[in-house]
Design an enzyme around this catalytic site. Sequence first.
Site, PDB file in Angstrom:
ATOM      1  N   PHE A  81      41.773  37.873  41.655  1.00  0.00           N
ATOM      2  CA  PHE A  81      42.533  37.401  40.493  1.00  0.00           C
ATOM      3  C   PHE A  81      44.028  37.292  40.763  1.00  0.00           C
ATOM      4  O   PHE A  81      44.739  36.578  40.069  1.00  0.00           O
ATOM      5  CB  PHE A  81      42.308  38.357  39.297  1.00  0.00           C
ATOM      6  CG  PHE A  81      43.152  39.601  39.360  1.00  0.00           C
ATOM      7  CD1 PHE A  81      44.458  39.600  38.861  1.00  0.00           C
ATOM      8  CD2 PHE A  81      42.693  40.767  39.960  1.00  0.00           C
ATOM      9  CE1 PHE A  81      45.257  40.741  38.943  1.00  0.00           C
ATOM     10  CE2 PHE A  81      43.481  41.895  40.049  1.00  0.00           C
ATOM     11  CZ  PHE A  81      44.772  41.882  39.539  1.00  0.00           C
ATOM     12  N   CYS A  90      48.656  42.246  47.110  1.00  0.00           N
ATOM     13  CA  CYS A  90      48.094  43.009  48.224  1.00  0.00           C
ATOM     14  C   CYS A  90      49.176  43.378  49.224  1.00  0.00           C
ATOM     15  O   CYS A  90      48.959  44.217  50.088  1.00  0.00           O
ATOM     16  CB  CYS A  90      47.016  42.198  48.917  1.00  0.00           C
ATOM     17  SG  CYS A  90      47.679  40.713  49.631  1.00  0.00           S
ATOM     18  N   GLU A 113      44.493  52.718  46.545  1.00  0.00           N
ATOM     19  CA  GLU A 113      45.278  51.559  46.088  1.00  0.00           C
ATOM     20  C   GLU A 113      45.343  51.605  44.558  1.00  0.00           C
ATOM     21  O   GLU A 113      44.310  51.575  43.900  1.00  0.00           O
ATOM     22  CB  GLU A 113      44.596  50.270  46.545  1.00  0.00           C
ATOM     23  CG  GLU A 113      45.347  49.025  46.138  1.00  0.00           C
ATOM     24  CD  GLU A 113      44.652  47.742  46.582  1.00  0.00           C
ATOM     25  OE1 GLU A 113      43.424  47.618  46.399  1.00  0.00           O
ATOM     26  OE2 GLU A 113      45.357  46.851  47.100  1.00  0.00           O
ATOM     27  N   SER A 165      38.982  43.307  46.917  1.00  0.00           N
ATOM     28  CA  SER A 165      39.085  44.751  47.163  1.00  0.00           C
ATOM     29  C   SER A 165      38.219  45.150  48.367  1.00  0.00           C
ATOM     30  O   SER A 165      37.262  44.460  48.720  1.00  0.00           O
ATOM     31  CB  SER A 165      38.647  45.510  45.912  1.00  0.00           C
ATOM     32  OG  SER A 165      37.308  45.170  45.610  1.00  0.00           O
ATOM     33  N   GLU A 196      36.866  35.592  38.102  1.00  0.00           N
ATOM     34  CA  GLU A 196      36.447  35.278  36.728  1.00  0.00           C
ATOM     35  C   GLU A 196      37.525  35.663  35.718  1.00  0.00           C
ATOM     36  O   GLU A 196      37.369  35.424  34.535  1.00  0.00           O
ATOM     37  CB  GLU A 196      35.107  35.952  36.393  1.00  0.00           C
ATOM     38  CG  GLU A 196      35.045  37.461  36.539  1.00  0.00           C
ATOM     39  CD  GLU A 196      34.721  37.945  37.955  1.00  0.00           C
ATOM     40  OE1 GLU A 196      35.325  37.436  38.917  1.00  0.00           O
ATOM     41  OE2 GLU A 196      33.886  38.854  38.080  1.00  0.00           O
ATOM     42  N   ARG A 197      38.636  36.281  36.195  1.00  0.00           N
ATOM     43  CA  ARG A 197      39.653  36.716  35.227  1.00  0.00           C
ATOM     44  C   ARG A 197      40.695  35.648  34.929  1.00  0.00           C
ATOM     45  O   ARG A 197      41.241  35.601  33.843  1.00  0.00           O
ATOM     46  CB  ARG A 197      40.349  37.976  35.740  1.00  0.00           C
ATOM     47  CG  ARG A 197      39.408  39.156  35.636  1.00  0.00           C
ATOM     48  CD  ARG A 197      40.006  40.408  36.174  1.00  0.00           C
ATOM     49  NE  ARG A 197      39.061  41.041  37.078  1.00  0.00           N
ATOM     50  CZ  ARG A 197      39.393  41.874  38.042  1.00  0.00           C
ATOM     51  NH1 ARG A 197      40.651  42.195  38.239  1.00  0.00           N
ATOM     52  NH2 ARG A 197      38.467  42.402  38.805  1.00  0.00           N
ATOM     53  N   LYS A 229      34.360  30.163  44.801  1.00  0.00           N
ATOM     54  CA  LYS A 229      33.992  31.027  43.665  1.00  0.00           C
ATOM     55  C   LYS A 229      35.257  31.824  43.336  1.00  0.00           C
ATOM     56  O   LYS A 229      35.542  32.843  43.941  1.00  0.00           O
ATOM     57  CB  LYS A 229      32.853  31.955  44.098  1.00  0.00           C
ATOM     58  CG  LYS A 229      31.952  32.482  43.010  1.00  0.00           C
ATOM     59  CD  LYS A 229      32.611  33.258  41.913  1.00  0.00           C
ATOM     60  CE  LYS A 229      33.058  34.635  42.275  1.00  0.00           C
ATOM     61  NZ  LYS A 229      33.932  35.254  41.255  1.00  0.00           N
TER      62      LYS A 229
HETATM   63  P1  NAD Z   1      37.647  42.208  43.473  1.00  0.00           P
HETATM   64  O1  NAD Z   1      37.154  42.726  44.768  1.00  0.00           O
HETATM   65  O2  NAD Z   1      37.258  42.908  42.230  1.00  0.00           O
HETATM   66  O3  NAD Z   1      37.152  40.683  43.266  1.00  0.00           O
HETATM   67  C1  NAD Z   1      37.336  39.716  44.262  1.00  0.00           C
HETATM   68  C2  NAD Z   1      36.216  38.691  44.160  1.00  0.00           C
HETATM   69  O4  NAD Z   1      34.970  39.330  44.398  1.00  0.00           O
HETATM   70  C3  NAD Z   1      36.120  38.026  42.795  1.00  0.00           C
HETATM   71  O5  NAD Z   1      35.857  36.659  42.962  1.00  0.00           O
HETATM   72  C4  NAD Z   1      34.943  38.742  42.144  1.00  0.00           C
HETATM   73  O6  NAD Z   1      34.253  37.935  41.232  1.00  0.00           O
HETATM   74  C5  NAD Z   1      34.068  39.088  43.327  1.00  0.00           C
HETATM   75  N1  NAD Z   1      33.282  40.308  43.094  1.00  0.00           N
HETATM   76  C6  NAD Z   1      33.627  41.367  42.328  1.00  0.00           C
HETATM   77  N2  NAD Z   1      32.656  42.288  42.351  1.00  0.00           N
HETATM   78  C7  NAD Z   1      31.676  41.820  43.155  1.00  0.00           C
HETATM   79  C8  NAD Z   1      30.417  42.341  43.599  1.00  0.00           C
HETATM   80  N3  NAD Z   1      29.975  43.531  43.200  1.00  0.00           N
HETATM   81  N4  NAD Z   1      29.689  41.591  44.432  1.00  0.00           N
HETATM   82  C9  NAD Z   1      30.129  40.395  44.849  1.00  0.00           C
HETATM   83  N5  NAD Z   1      31.313  39.849  44.465  1.00  0.00           N
HETATM   84  C10 NAD Z   1      32.082  40.553  43.641  1.00  0.00           C
HETATM   85  O7  NAD Z   1      39.238  42.084  43.607  1.00  0.00           O
HETATM   86  P2  NAD Z   1      40.293  41.701  42.485  1.00  0.00           P
HETATM   87  O8  NAD Z   1      40.427  42.831  41.529  1.00  0.00           O
HETATM   88  O9  NAD Z   1      40.024  40.339  41.945  1.00  0.00           O
HETATM   89  O10 NAD Z   1      41.628  41.591  43.370  1.00  0.00           O
HETATM   90  C11 NAD Z   1      42.416  42.691  43.702  1.00  0.00           C
HETATM   91  C12 NAD Z   1      42.065  43.213  45.072  1.00  0.00           C
HETATM   92  O11 NAD Z   1      42.206  42.188  46.041  1.00  0.00           O
HETATM   93  C13 NAD Z   1      43.016  44.313  45.538  1.00  0.00           C
HETATM   94  O12 NAD Z   1      42.273  45.306  46.189  1.00  0.00           O
HETATM   95  C14 NAD Z   1      43.938  43.600  46.505  1.00  0.00           C
HETATM   96  O13 NAD Z   1      44.542  44.422  47.481  1.00  0.00           O
HETATM   97  C15 NAD Z   1      43.000  42.644  47.136  1.00  0.00           C
HETATM   98  N6  NAD Z   1      43.698  41.523  47.753  1.00  0.00           N
HETATM   99  C16 NAD Z   1      43.776  41.516  49.112  1.00  0.00           C
HETATM  100  C17 NAD Z   1      44.457  40.509  49.742  1.00  0.00           C
HETATM  101  C18 NAD Z   1      44.569  40.476  51.230  1.00  0.00           C
HETATM  102  O14 NAD Z   1      45.005  39.480  51.736  1.00  0.00           O
HETATM  103  N7  NAD Z   1      44.188  41.512  51.953  1.00  0.00           N
HETATM  104  C19 NAD Z   1      45.057  39.489  48.986  1.00  0.00           C
HETATM  105  C20 NAD Z   1      44.939  39.526  47.594  1.00  0.00           C
HETATM  106  C21 NAD Z   1      44.245  40.560  46.989  1.00  0.00           C
END
Ligand code: NAD
Length: 497
Positions: A148, A280, A382, A225, A175-176, A172
Site C-alpha cells: 500500500f 520501507c 518494524e 512485508s 487492496e488499501r 495485483k
Molecule cells: P503486506 O505484506 O501486508 O501486503 C503486500 C501485498 O501482499 C498486498 O498486495 C497484499 O494484498 C498481499 N498480501 C497480504 N497478505 C497476504 C497473504 N496472506 N498472502 C498473499 N498475499 C498477501 O504489506 P503492506 O502492509 O501493504 O506494505 C507494508 C510493508 O511493505 C512493510 O513491511 C514495508 O517495509 C514493505 N515494503 C518493502 C519495500 C521494499 O522495497 N523492501 C517497499 C515498500 C514496502
Amino acid sequence: MSVIPHLINGELVTENGRAVDVFNPSTGQAIHKLPLASQATIQKAIDAAKAAFPAWRNTPPAKRAQVMFRFKQLLEQNEARISQLISEEHGKTLEDAAGELKRGIENVEFACAAPEILKGEYSRNVGPNIDAWSDFQPLGIVAGITPFNFPAMVPLWMYPLAIVCGNCFILKPSERDPSSTLLIAQLLLEAGLPKGVMSVVHGDKTAVDALIEAPEVKALSFVGSTPIAEYIYAEGTKRGKRVQALGGAKNHAVLMPDADLDNAVSALMGAAYGSCGERCMAISVAVCVGDQVADALVAKLVPQIKALKIGAGTSCGLDMGPLVTGQARDKVSGYVDDGVAAGATLVVDGRGFSVAGHEEGFFLGGCLFDNVTPEMRIYKEEIFGPVLCIVRVNSLEEAMQLINDHEYGNGTCIFTRDGEAARLFCDEIEVGMVGVNVPLPVPVAYHSFGGWKRSLFGDLHAYGPDGVRFYTRRKAITQRWPQRASHEASQFAFPSL
Ligand code: NAD
C-alpha cells in the site's frame, strides 16, 4: 459508494462476490468498494495475457519503447489527478504523492531505453566461421504483487521494464489504495499498449495464491512485508518460478560526533516522519555515537517533532498525514505502549493525536523514544509509523555491530565528516542500500533497489540492470556457416579451439 473495477484485457470489469471497503484515512470514512478476485477472474487475466504474448514478444523493442514514451507524457500530464488519488486513499501529503510519482516515472524513462538494454552480446569468430551471441528473451507472463505504501512508484518499478522486455504483466495491487494504480494502468493502455499485455486484478490471498499456482505465470515480483515475501518466495520457487520478494525493514542512521548535526536533524525529520514513517526506507533508529551526540540530538529533535504540521493529506503545505488504516494506527500506538512498558524513555508522545474537523481520521503525532536497547520489541520489529528510536553506543564499531546483527538489511546511512569512517561503513555494513549523509538512499532507476538479509528473498534486486536480468532469460546462440565446398570431418573430442 463506487466500485473499483478490475482491468482485464483492456476492459473495466466488476463482478459480484467478496469485496472490501477502501477508506479515506483522513476522514476515516469508507469511500469505495473493492472486489476481491476469485481464481476464475485471475484465470481471465492469464488467458488475456496468453493471447497477447506472441504478438507482443515479436513487437520490435523500439516500438515497445514508443509506448513507454507516450506513457511518460501521460503520467506527467496527469500528475495532479494521480497525486490526489494517492493522497485520498493512502493519506500521504500531495507533495509526497507527487514525489513518489516522479520517482516512478524515472523507471518509465529507463524502460524507454529498451532497444539499448535488449541488444544482447555478440562475439564474431569464436571459432572458424563461427559467431556467437546472447539474446535476452522474455519469460512470458509475469505477475507483480505490491504494497500500500507506494501505490504508484512500486508497481512502476516492475511493469514498464517487464513489458518493454516483451513480457505480459498481471498486477495485483494493494487492496488499501488501488485507485491511482488502476488509473496509471489505464494510461498505459491509452498510450497504445495492446490490450491483454497488462491487466490489473484486485484481491487478497486468494488472488495471490491463484497467481502463484498458475503454471502460465513464469515469474513473481513481490514487495511488501517480510512474512508474505518469504511465503511467496517459498511457494513460487517450489513451483519453479523465478521470484524476487522484497520485504520489511528497520533502517538505522548512525550519527558520528563530527556530524553536521543541524543538517542531520533536518534529514532525520524527513526520513523518520515523512509519509508518517510508512516507507520501507524510513529511518526508524538513530544510533548516536556518544552521549553528547544523543543529548544534542534529542534537544534539537523535540521542538521540531512537536511542530510537525499534521492534517488531511489532500491539504497543501503539510509535513505528515494520517496512517493508512485505523488498524495500522492502533498497531503503531500499541508499539508505543510496549516501548514504555519495556523501559524506553518516551520523549515525545504522539498517541491520542487528533486533527480538528477530522476527528475520525487515523492520525498519530510524531513519537520519539530515547534509551532504546536491542532486546526491546520497538527496536527489533518494524513499526511502520512515525516513531523514531534512539540507541546510544560508544563507538562506530559498536554501531555497525548493532546494524549487522539486525535481521533486516534494507537501507542505512551514516552522518559524518570523516571519510575514513564513511568508507569503513560502506565496506563492512551488511545492508543493501547505504547513504553517506543521505538519509533515504533509494537508488535511481538506472541502478537497482534491494535489501540484504530478511529484507529481500531472491537473487536479483528490483528495476535497473537487475530488473532487466529478472524479466528476461538468456539464450546463447552459436552459429556457423561453412564456406562453400568445404568439408568438415567428424570430431569426437569435445570441441575446442
Ligand atoms: P503486506 O505484506 O501486508 O501486503 C503486500 C501485498 O501482499 C498486498 O498486495 C497484499 O494484498 C498481499 N498480501 C497480504 N497478505 C497476504 C497473504 N496472506 N498472502 C498473499 N498475499 C498477501 O504489506 P503492506 O502492509 O501493504 O506494505 C507494508 C510493508 O511493505 C512493510 O513491511 C514495508 O517495509 C514493505 N515494503 C518493502 C519495500 C521494499 O522495497 N523492501 C517497499 C515498500 C514496502
